[in-house]
Enzyme design. Structure first.
Site, PDB file in Angstrom:
ATOM      1  N   GLY A  71      -2.875  12.925  17.956  1.00 23.96           N
ATOM      2  CA  GLY A  71      -2.726  11.547  18.401  1.00 23.96           C
ATOM      3  C   GLY A  71      -4.034  10.968  18.932  1.00 23.96           C
ATOM      4  O   GLY A  71      -4.019  10.046  19.750  1.00 23.96           O
TER       5      GLY A  71
ATOM      6  N   GLU B  59       0.840  -1.204   0.000  1.00 23.56           N
ATOM      7  CA  GLU B  59       0.000   0.000   0.000  1.00 23.56           C
ATOM      8  C   GLU B  59       0.871   1.249   0.000  1.00 23.56           C
ATOM      9  O   GLU B  59       1.893   1.301   0.677  1.00 23.56           O
ATOM     10  CB  GLU B  59      -0.889  -0.035   1.254  1.00 23.56           C
ATOM     11  CG  GLU B  59      -1.889   1.090   1.367  1.00 23.56           C
ATOM     12  CD  GLU B  59      -2.765   0.972   2.635  1.00 23.56           C
ATOM     13  OE1 GLU B  59      -3.208  -0.150   2.963  1.00 23.56           O
ATOM     14  OE2 GLU B  59      -2.972   2.003   3.282  1.00 23.56           O
TER      15      GLU B  59
ATOM     16  N   GLU C 170      -2.433  10.570   3.186  1.00 24.79           N
ATOM     17  CA  GLU C 170      -3.536  10.728   4.131  1.00 24.79           C
ATOM     18  C   GLU C 170      -3.535  12.158   4.653  1.00 24.79           C
ATOM     19  O   GLU C 170      -2.557  12.599   5.263  1.00 24.79           O
ATOM     20  CB  GLU C 170      -3.395   9.746   5.299  1.00 24.79           C
ATOM     21  CG  GLU C 170      -3.628   8.307   4.875  1.00 24.79           C
ATOM     22  CD  GLU C 170      -3.358   7.309   5.988  1.00 24.79           C
ATOM     23  OE1 GLU C 170      -4.175   6.408   6.180  1.00 24.79           O
ATOM     24  OE2 GLU C 170      -2.307   7.441   6.655  1.00 24.79           O
TER      25      GLU C 170
ATOM     26  N   ASP D 252       0.320   5.385   0.549  1.00 25.64           N
ATOM     27  CA  ASP D 252      -0.724   6.285   1.046  1.00 25.64           C
ATOM     28  C   ASP D 252      -0.388   7.758   1.050  1.00 25.64           C
ATOM     29  O   ASP D 252       0.680   8.140   1.528  1.00 25.64           O
ATOM     30  CB  ASP D 252      -0.974   6.015   2.553  1.00 25.64           C
ATOM     31  CG  ASP D 252      -1.532   4.657   2.823  1.00 25.64           C
ATOM     32  OD1 ASP D 252      -2.415   4.235   2.101  1.00 25.64           O
ATOM     33  OD2 ASP D 252      -1.069   4.023   3.806  1.00 25.64           O
TER      34      ASP D 252
END
Ligand SMILES: *[C@@H]1O[C@H](CO)[C@@H](O)[C@H](O)[C@H]1NC(C)=O
Ligand SMILES: *[C@@H]1O[C@H](CO)[C@@H](O)[C@H](O)[C@H]1NC(C)=O
Length: 287
Positions: A199, A102, A106, A104
């Site tokens: 977070g 994968e 994001e 990414d």
């Protein structure tokens, strides 16, 4: 004169593909289909633009009809504005099944007035944990910008508006994994309040829903994989496999280093708490 000009154009073409504007005339339906949250997807401008929406009942996503084995993939994206804490807009390549590969992009949303973070990650054989994050030098909610992933046998490069922000080299010779499985292109808008902002401490504020992300540029420059073990995708009959795409040219390399220096806010390569030993792929300084 006219024919000379034409030849000149032909010579330029490979560069236009990477650095020029991408085609926003291709309809979504030609290469893509909705994969999730059908009633949360809005088609605009005869399918040349798509809006993914998310509310407290569902997010949404789309994916390419085909899987690819190499290419220079792109999308123009405008991410949700205002209070987007907890909301993630993702644009990525992914293989199917277990031990997946994968790549990414994001976009990690943030509270109103606070900047987005753009996270990239690389998974090989199901193994990720290679996050890098940067702040952007523009407001990704205000306008469309282009985001690209080059993937050939030699390197994977993530570009933001033609600026390389990450290069992941094929270092299988020293035992580093490198994506090799056919991958589908996907884009999703989803609730990631458990981790995306601070977070996970800042949660999604549903009073701002529906969240909306817009996408354009549905043409695909990739090698379609028709059989699982297609070797054809590394052939230099595809322009993105040619030698000028094996590494960044000096200009882009400099741009890359400057951008990392100025905008990177997190790099797993330098996180000694998490990785007391420097990950192998991080060792070379030219990366
Ligand atoms: C979802 O949002 C709608 C509209 O804002 C609201 O009426 C509904 O109570 C919400 N549902 C949940 C489970 O929070
Ligand atoms: C990585 O590079 C090696 C050596 O050039 C090559 O043989 C191999 O096929 C590449 N791996 C992938 C997954 O592209």
């Amino acid at each position: 004169m006219a024919s000379l000009f034409f030849i000149f154009l032909l010579l330029l073409l490979p560069h236009l593909h990477v650095h020029g504007s991408l085609n926003t005339e291709t309809s979504f339906h030609q290469n893509y289909e909705v994969i999730w949250g059908h009633d949360h997807v809005v088609f605009l401008n005869q399918g040349k633009e798509v809006q993914l929406t998310m509310d407290n009942s569902s997010g949404s996503g789309f994916g390419s009809k085909m899987a690819y084995g190499s290419g220079l993939f792109h999308m123009r994206i405008k991410v949700p504005n205002r209070n987007s804490a907890g909301v993630v807009t993702a644009y990525y390549l992914t293989s199917e099944g277990s031990r997946h590969d994968e790549l990414d992009f994001e976009f990690l949303g943030n509270r109103e007035g606070k900047p987005y973070r753009l996270q990239t990650n690389v998974f090989v054989e199901g193994q990720g944990n290679r996050e890098q994050r940067l702040r952007l030098w523009f407001d990704p909610t205000a306008d469309f910008h282009s985001y690209r992933i080059l993937w050939n046998q030699h390197q994977i490069v993530f570009y933001v508006d033609n600026v390389p922000i990450r290069a992941y080299k094929n270092k299988t010779n020293i035992g580093v994994g490198y994506p090799s499985k056919p991958m589908q292109i996907q884009a999703t808008l989803w609730d990631a309040e458990s981790w995306a902002t601070n977070g996970g401490k800042t949660k999604t504020d549903w009073s701002y829903a529906p969240f909306k992300a817009n996408f354009q540029g549905f043409d695909v420059s990739g090698c379609q994989v028709l059989t699982p073990n297609s070797k054809i995708c590394s052939s230099d009959r595809y322009w993105w496999n040619k030698q000028n795409f094996w590494q960044l040219d000096p200009v882009r390399q400099t741009q890359y280093e400057r951008t990392k220096h100025k905008y990177m806010t997190y790099d797993y390569c330098t996180d000694r708490n998490r990785y007391p030993q420097i990950p192998l792929e991080c060792l070379e300084s030219s990366n």
